[in-house]
Design an enzyme around this catalytic site. Structure first.
Site, PDB file in Angstrom:
ATOM      1  N   SER A  29      10.109 -28.183 -20.815  1.00  0.00           N
ATOM      2  CA  SER A  29      10.922 -27.370 -19.901  1.00  0.00           C
ATOM      3  C   SER A  29      12.402 -27.343 -20.251  1.00  0.00           C
ATOM      4  O   SER A  29      13.119 -26.468 -19.795  1.00  0.00           O
ATOM      5  CB  SER A  29      10.751 -27.858 -18.458  1.00  0.00           C
ATOM      6  OG  SER A  29      11.039 -29.235 -18.385  1.00  0.00           O
ATOM      7  N   ASP A  42      18.282 -29.868 -10.768  1.00  0.00           N
ATOM      8  CA  ASP A  42      17.251 -30.059  -9.743  1.00  0.00           C
ATOM      9  C   ASP A  42      16.704 -31.483  -9.698  1.00  0.00           C
ATOM     10  O   ASP A  42      15.678 -31.737  -9.092  1.00  0.00           O
ATOM     11  CB  ASP A  42      16.097 -29.069  -9.981  1.00  0.00           C
ATOM     12  CG  ASP A  42      15.476 -29.231 -11.370  1.00  0.00           C
ATOM     13  OD1 ASP A  42      15.842 -30.198 -12.076  1.00  0.00           O
ATOM     14  OD2 ASP A  42      14.640 -28.397 -11.756  1.00  0.00           O
ATOM     15  N   HIS A  54      16.043 -31.438 -14.455  1.00  0.00           N
ATOM     16  CA  HIS A  54      16.592 -30.625 -15.536  1.00  0.00           C
ATOM     17  C   HIS A  54      18.105 -30.469 -15.395  1.00  0.00           C
ATOM     18  O   HIS A  54      18.648 -30.604 -14.301  1.00  0.00           O
ATOM     19  CB  HIS A  54      15.931 -29.247 -15.522  1.00  0.00           C
ATOM     20  CG  HIS A  54      14.435 -29.316 -15.497  1.00  0.00           C
ATOM     21  ND1 HIS A  54      13.718 -29.167 -14.331  1.00  0.00           N
ATOM     22  CD2 HIS A  54      13.538 -29.551 -16.471  1.00  0.00           C
ATOM     23  CE1 HIS A  54      12.421 -29.295 -14.599  1.00  0.00           C
ATOM     24  NE2 HIS A  54      12.288 -29.537 -15.889  1.00  0.00           N
TER      25      HIS A  54
END
Ligand SMILES: *[C@@H]1O[C@H](CO)[C@@H](O)[C@H](O)[C@H]1NC(C)=O
Ligand SMILES: *[C@@H]1O[C@H](CO)[C@@H](O)[C@H](O)[C@H]1NC(C)=O
Length: 389
Positions: free
Chosen positions: A51, A355, A358
């Site tokens: 991610s 968040d 990340h």
């Protein structure tokens, strides 16, 4: 006698080798005109990872049902002004590198189909992806987050290669003029075990396997014709708001006095990076003509965490920007950024973590700048194009 007869040969060999190297360098730049690439010698980017690099693959994975937090606002609000599947408020490190080198955005692999879709590069990274395959986790009673590992990503890469050129020679030419980014990858391999309540001691035994998987992808890319491969290392796991919140109130062991990060998790990340660097030394020895560049994400992030003010960040580097507005780290798994009731901070550019898992666009820019400062491979104007100071 010996010297007289032998002398011309080594000299010829040196000349031949020099000519070969000049030829290689020239052919690396040759694609520039035809593809309208930048001024860097690279025409496109191929990237692999999770991610931290995914620009729209997890979003298109059938098993996630097109969901995932990064498909919802406020993801993307700072730069794209809409959710794009990137796990950040804005651009990722790969976006900044592409911008700095004046290249086109690589297509997320799952968003493309044809050679035309892929000719400007491909991003194979998938949020949640592991370095190791599912068997590794299943044997240990653990379950991967998504059914994608580096093996899937390299199979996709081979498929794209077949689409882009029908001959081995044609494919090698394409790879030679491309920049490869292999990672960051491995963080999910460790997360899966941490959330499965495994001890850090047990998880440390994963490191040689994870690093071995990364090394074999780097070798495979060089074998396919890659000449420049950037390999980002592990991030400081102990500074992740998600893990700080998970171990809050015990179980995490000691905190580093300077940073407030969890020592034994940062030790795990450092062990990974040490093993990765050792592996890359061997890769360079096996492939002396390839440029294999280690990108030190660990240092880039800990530098900000230890001295946030120096880099323009607010004095709360271990607190997420977007979350449930509670707790020391503003992280609550049950109220993940983007779910109803969560809020974001007024200015994400002052936060390291977007968040809790990340990075913010601001932190990603800083990381990209640090990548561009660690190697002489990049053109001097690259860093200033993305506002590095
Ligand atoms: C990745 O590979 C595994 C093993 O071959 C397979 O089961 C899985 O479906 C693949 N994932 C995707 C998204 O294609
Ligand atoms: C991990 O441990 C916690 C607390 O003991 C427990 O609530 C949780 O269910 C465990 N998780 C797993 C995956 O075993």
């Amino acid at each position: 006698m010996m010297r007289l007869t032998m002398a011309p040969f080594p000299r010829l060999l040196v000349a031949a080798a020099a000519a070969m190297i000049v030829g290689i360098l020239a052919s690396g730049v040759a694609g520039l005109g035809e593809d309208g690439g930048g001024t860097t010698g690279y025409v496109r980017v191929f990237s692999f990872g999770d991610s931290l690099t995914d620009t729209g693959n997890a979003l298109r994975l059938p098993s996630t049902g097109g969901g995932g937090p990064a498909s919802r606002p406020p993801y993307g609000e700072t730069f794209f002004r809409r959710p794009t599947g990137r796990a950040s408020d804005g651009r990722l490190v790969v976006d900044f590198i592409v911008e700095a080198l004046q290249l086109r955005q690589p297509a997320p692999y799952l968003a493309g189909k044809t050679a035309a879709d892929f000719r400007h590069g491909v991003n194979f990274a998938v949020g949640g992806s592991t370095a190791l395959g599912p068997e590794f986790f299943e044997r240990r009673g653990l379950k991967p987050f998504v059914p994608v590992s580096l093996t899937n990503q390299t199979i996709w890469f081979e498929e794209v290669g077949q689409l882009l050129a029908s001959s081995v020679y044609g494919r090698r030419k394409i790879m030679a003029s491309s920049l490869f980014l292999v990672g960051e990858i491995g963080v999910n391999d460790y997360f899966i075990a941490l959330f499965g309540n495994r001890t850090v001691g047990e998880i440390k035994t994963f490191v040689p396997h994870v690093v071995g998987a990364i090394r074999s992808v780097v070798n495979e890319m060089i074998g396919a014709g890659a000449r420049t491969v950037v390999v980002p290392g592990m991030i400081p796991l102990g500074c992740e708001p998600q893990l700080l919140a998970l171990y809050q109130g015990g179980g995490g062991g000691e905190y580093e006095p300077e940073s407030g990060c969890i020592s034994q998790l940062n030790d795990l990340a450092e062990l990974h990076n040490y093993a990765l660097n050792r592996a890359l030394v061997e890769v360079r020895r096996e492939h002396p003509l390839a440029a294999v560049i280690y990108a030190d994400l660990y240092r880039a992030v800990t530098n900000i965490v230890v001295s946030p003010g120096k880099y323009g960040f607010k004095d709360r580097p271990l607190s997420a920007c977007c979350g449930d507005s509670g707790g020391a780290y503003n992280f609550n798994m049950a109220a993940f950024c983007g779910t109803p009731g969560t809020t974001e901070c007024a200015d994400p550019s002052q936060y390291v973590s977007w968040d809790g898992v990340h990075f913010t666009e601001a932190a990603n820019r800083h990381i990209a700048c640090s990548v561009l400062s660690t190697s002489a491979t990049w053109p001097s104007a690259a860093a200033s194009r993305i506002g590095c100071v």
